[in-house]
Design a protein around this motif. Sequence first.
Motif, PDB file in Angstrom:
ATOM      1  N   LEU A  21       0.800  -1.232   0.000  1.00 46.29           N
ATOM      2  CA  LEU A  21       0.000   0.000   0.000  1.00 46.29           C
ATOM      3  C   LEU A  21       0.830   1.279   0.000  1.00 46.29           C
ATOM      4  O   LEU A  21       0.283   2.373  -0.156  1.00 46.29           O
ATOM      5  N   LYS A  22       2.135   1.180   0.175  1.00 47.00           N
ATOM      6  CA  LYS A  22       2.960   2.371   0.384  1.00 47.00           C
ATOM      7  C   LYS A  22       3.010   3.312  -0.809  1.00 47.00           C
ATOM      8  O   LYS A  22       3.314   4.504  -0.657  1.00 47.00           O
ATOM      9  N   GLU A  23       2.700   2.810  -2.003  1.00 41.32           N
ATOM     10  CA  GLU A  23       2.724   3.684  -3.168  1.00 41.32           C
ATOM     11  C   GLU A  23       1.445   4.505  -3.290  1.00 41.32           C
ATOM     12  O   GLU A  23       1.439   5.560  -3.927  1.00 41.32           O
ATOM     13  N   THR A  24       0.350   4.028  -2.698  1.00 45.03           N
ATOM     14  CA  THR A  24      -0.938   4.696  -2.862  1.00 45.03           C
ATOM     15  C   THR A  24      -1.430   5.392  -1.592  1.00 45.03           C
ATOM     16  O   THR A  24      -2.383   6.180  -1.653  1.00 45.03           O
ATOM     17  N   PHE A  25      -0.806   5.107  -0.450  1.00 46.40           N
ATOM     18  CA  PHE A  25      -1.218   5.719   0.814  1.00 46.40           C
ATOM     19  C   PHE A  25      -0.010   6.267   1.567  1.00 46.40           C
ATOM     20  O   PHE A  25       1.107   5.745   1.447  1.00 46.40           O
ATOM     21  N   ASN A  26      -0.248   7.297   2.353  1.00 51.60           N
ATOM     22  CA  ASN A  26       0.705   7.655   3.394  1.00 51.60           C
ATOM     23  C   ASN A  26       0.517   6.656   4.533  1.00 51.60           C
ATOM     24  O   ASN A  26      -0.618   6.336   4.901  1.00 51.60           O
ATOM     25  N   ILE A  27       1.603   6.163   5.070  1.00 53.67           N
ATOM     26  CA  ILE A  27       1.544   5.107   6.077  1.00 53.67           C
ATOM     27  C   ILE A  27       1.768   5.674   7.472  1.00 53.67           C
ATOM     28  O   ILE A  27       2.751   6.364   7.740  1.00 53.67           O
ATOM     29  N   GLU A  28       0.830   5.347   8.364  1.00 53.47           N
ATOM     30  CA  GLU A  28       0.938   5.692   9.778  1.00 53.47           C
ATOM     31  C   GLU A  28       0.923   4.388  10.562  1.00 53.47           C
ATOM     32  O   GLU A  28       0.106   3.518  10.287  1.00 53.47           O
ATOM     33  N   VAL A  29       1.830   4.258  11.526  1.00 50.66           N
ATOM     34  CA  VAL A  29       1.929   3.014  12.290  1.00 50.66           C
ATOM     35  C   VAL A  29       1.928   3.318  13.783  1.00 50.66           C
ATOM     36  O   VAL A  29       2.651   4.211  14.253  1.00 50.66           O
ATOM     37  N   VAL A  30       1.101   2.565  14.508  1.00 46.48           N
ATOM     38  CA  VAL A  30       0.980   2.728  15.958  1.00 46.48           C
ATOM     39  C   VAL A  30       1.567   1.486  16.628  1.00 46.48           C
ATOM     40  O   VAL A  30       1.200   0.354  16.288  1.00 46.48           O
ATOM     41  N   GLY A  31       2.471   1.686  17.579  1.00 47.33           N
ATOM     42  CA  GLY A  31       3.103   0.559  18.247  1.00 47.33           C
ATOM     43  C   GLY A  31       3.450   0.855  19.689  1.00 47.33           C
ATOM     44  O   GLY A  31       3.073   1.901  20.239  1.00 47.33           O
ATOM     45  N   ARG A  32       4.207  -0.058  20.295  1.00 49.62           N
ATOM     46  CA  ARG A  32       4.526   0.057  21.720  1.00 49.62           C
ATOM     47  C   ARG A  32       5.758   0.912  21.994  1.00 49.62           C
ATOM     48  O   ARG A  32       5.872   1.521  23.056  1.00 49.62           O
ATOM     49  N   ASN A  33       6.733   0.914  21.067  1.00 53.95           N
ATOM     50  CA  ASN A  33       7.929   1.715  21.303  1.00 53.95           C
ATOM     51  C   ASN A  33       8.517   2.221  19.986  1.00 53.95           C
ATOM     52  O   ASN A  33       8.358   1.607  18.929  1.00 53.95           O
ATOM     53  N   MET A  34       9.191   3.346  20.067  1.00 52.05           N
ATOM     54  CA  MET A  34       9.700   4.031  18.888  1.00 52.05           C
ATOM     55  C   MET A  34      10.823   3.254  18.200  1.00 52.05           C
ATOM     56  O   MET A  34      11.008   3.360  16.988  1.00 52.05           O
ATOM     57  N   GLU A  35      11.572   2.484  18.947  1.00 49.69           N
ATOM     58  CA  GLU A  35      12.663   1.724  18.350  1.00 49.69           C
ATOM     59  C   GLU A  35      12.132   0.714  17.327  1.00 49.69           C
ATOM     60  O   GLU A  35      12.659   0.606  16.214  1.00 49.69           O
ATOM     61  N   LYS A  36      11.079   0.001  17.700  1.00 52.32           N
ATOM     62  CA  LYS A  36      10.497  -0.973  16.780  1.00 52.32           C
ATOM     63  C   LYS A  36       9.796  -0.287  15.611  1.00 52.32           C
ATOM     64  O   LYS A  36       9.794  -0.790  14.482  1.00 52.32           O
ATOM     65  N   LEU A  37       9.204   0.861  15.860  1.00 49.03           N
ATOM     66  CA  LEU A  37       8.565   1.610  14.782  1.00 49.03           C
ATOM     67  C   LEU A  37       9.611   2.119  13.783  1.00 49.03           C
ATOM     68  O   LEU A  37       9.377   2.124  12.575  1.00 49.03           O
ATOM     69  N   ALA A  38      10.758   2.526  14.288  1.00 51.04           N
ATOM     70  CA  ALA A  38      11.850   2.966  13.409  1.00 51.04           C
ATOM     71  C   ALA A  38      12.359   1.799  12.565  1.00 51.04           C
ATOM     72  O   ALA A  38      12.682   1.961  11.378  1.00 51.04           O
ATOM     73  N   LYS A  39      12.425   0.618  13.163  1.00 49.68           N
ATOM     74  CA  LYS A  39      12.842  -0.579  12.429  1.00 49.68           C
ATOM     75  C   LYS A  39      11.831  -0.903  11.337  1.00 49.68           C
ATOM     76  O   LYS A  39      12.197  -1.280  10.217  1.00 49.68           O
ATOM     77  N   PHE A  40      10.546  -0.748  11.639  1.00 53.42           N
ATOM     78  CA  PHE A  40       9.479  -0.955  10.656  1.00 53.42           C
ATOM     79  C   PHE A  40       9.664   0.009   9.483  1.00 53.42           C
ATOM     80  O   PHE A  40       9.595  -0.388   8.310  1.00 53.42           O
ATOM     81  N   GLU A  41       9.906   1.273   9.797  1.00 53.32           N
ATOM     82  CA  GLU A  41      10.103   2.290   8.763  1.00 53.32           C
ATOM     83  C   GLU A  41      11.283   1.945   7.869  1.00 53.32           C
ATOM     84  O   GLU A  41      11.217   2.064   6.631  1.00 53.32           O
ATOM     85  N   ASN A  42      12.363   1.508   8.472  1.00 54.73           N
ATOM     86  CA  ASN A  42      13.556   1.139   7.711  1.00 54.73           C
ATOM     87  C   ASN A  42      13.282  -0.044   6.788  1.00 54.73           C
ATOM     88  O   ASN A  42      13.707  -0.051   5.622  1.00 54.73           O
ATOM     89  N   SER A  43      12.548  -1.033   7.291  1.00 52.74           N
ATOM     90  CA  SER A  43      12.214  -2.210   6.478  1.00 52.74           C
ATOM     91  C   SER A  43      11.274  -1.849   5.339  1.00 52.74           C
ATOM     92  O   SER A  43      11.374  -2.395   4.241  1.00 52.74           O
ATOM     93  N   LEU A  44      10.357  -0.918   5.590  1.00 52.49           N
ATOM     94  CA  LEU A  44       9.385  -0.509   4.579  1.00 52.49           C
ATOM     95  C   LEU A  44      10.041   0.319   3.483  1.00 52.49           C
ATOM     96  O   LEU A  44       9.638   0.256   2.318  1.00 52.49           O
ATOM     97  N   GLY A  45      11.045   1.100   3.859  1.00 51.57           N
ATOM     98  CA  GLY A  45      11.773   1.878   2.862  1.00 51.57           C
ATOM     99  C   GLY A  45      11.149   3.204   2.495  1.00 51.57           C
ATOM    100  O   GLY A  45      11.574   3.844   1.530  1.00 51.57           O
ATOM    101  N   VAL A  46      10.138   3.645   3.248  1.00 54.95           N
ATOM    102  CA  VAL A  46       9.543   4.962   3.033  1.00 54.95           C
ATOM    103  C   VAL A  46       9.303   5.614   4.389  1.00 54.95           C
ATOM    104  O   VAL A  46       9.219   4.939   5.418  1.00 54.95           O
ATOM    105  N   LYS A  47       9.182   6.927   4.366  1.00 50.88           N
ATOM    106  CA  LYS A  47       8.915   7.657   5.602  1.00 50.88           C
ATOM    107  C   LYS A  47       7.502   7.363   6.089  1.00 50.88           C
ATOM    108  O   LYS A  47       6.548   7.353   5.312  1.00 50.88           O
ATOM    109  N   ILE A  48       7.352   7.091   7.379  1.00 43.43           N
ATOM    110  CA  ILE A  48       6.041   6.835   7.962  1.00 43.43           C
ATOM    111  C   ILE A  48       5.809   7.769   9.146  1.00 43.43           C
ATOM    112  O   ILE A  48       6.758   8.347   9.685  1.00 43.43           O
ATOM    113  N   THR A  49       4.548   7.902   9.522  1.00 43.87           N
ATOM    114  CA  THR A  49       4.207   8.600  10.762  1.00 43.87           C
ATOM    115  C   THR A  49       4.183   7.576  11.886  1.00 43.87           C
ATOM    116  O   THR A  49       3.493   6.560  11.790  1.00 43.87           O
TER     117      THR A  49
END
Length: 252
Positions: A21-49
Amino acid sequence: MKDTITFIGNGNMALSIAQGLKETFNIEVVGRNMEKLAKFENSLGVKITKELYEDFDMTNKKVILCVKPANLQEVGLRLKGVADELYSVLAGASISSLKENIKAKNTVRTMPNLAASVGESMTTLTGDVVLQKEAEELFKAIGETLWLSSEKELDIATAVAGSGPAYLCLVHEALCDGAVKQGMKRAEAIKVANGLFKGFGKLIPTIHPALLKDGVMSPGGTTAAGYAALEKGNVRSSCINAIEEAYKVTQK
């Protein structure tokens, strides 16, 4: 301007769907800690909220719920607001339990699989019919979709398409092991099996499997010998039992 899609949870399924979905939507992710969210962002390869549960209000959001089913109640207690649309990928979590724990105007259960990351998921859906069209369009971005008329059918489909990649990985690995046993190098066996899966995936929707099987099974040939060995090993029965056992888990 792109719409925003919000993922609650940052595990493998969330990442796979977000890849689609990353090409058609801006991605926002809610999680328990910022470290894991940053890892998610890195794996996805695009900037997320990135948002933490404690700070997040899902009012008027389009939400895909990707937490573990056992954590549904806990997560529901931490979320604020009322989502506009809720799409759940939680295996076995009924629509009634979702509505009890997550506040949303409309709710749809979905079951994608990990092929979402390459746009080839087989996603089944059911729930509030007012969202049927929107749900089908949303998940078509990651592959094929099928709207089902009942939750029972979705739970059965979960046992097939949701859990199916694991079954097929087992078959793939076993075929490679068999080739290595007979003397083929591992890398070559994997390449041959990869080609088999790739080609077969395009072929099987075009012809009934029984006809396809009969078309490659010559009298006294290699396929007949191998097929008989599979029947002797109760592979057909094991596949049927696998669906039954997986379905039972969704009913707990």
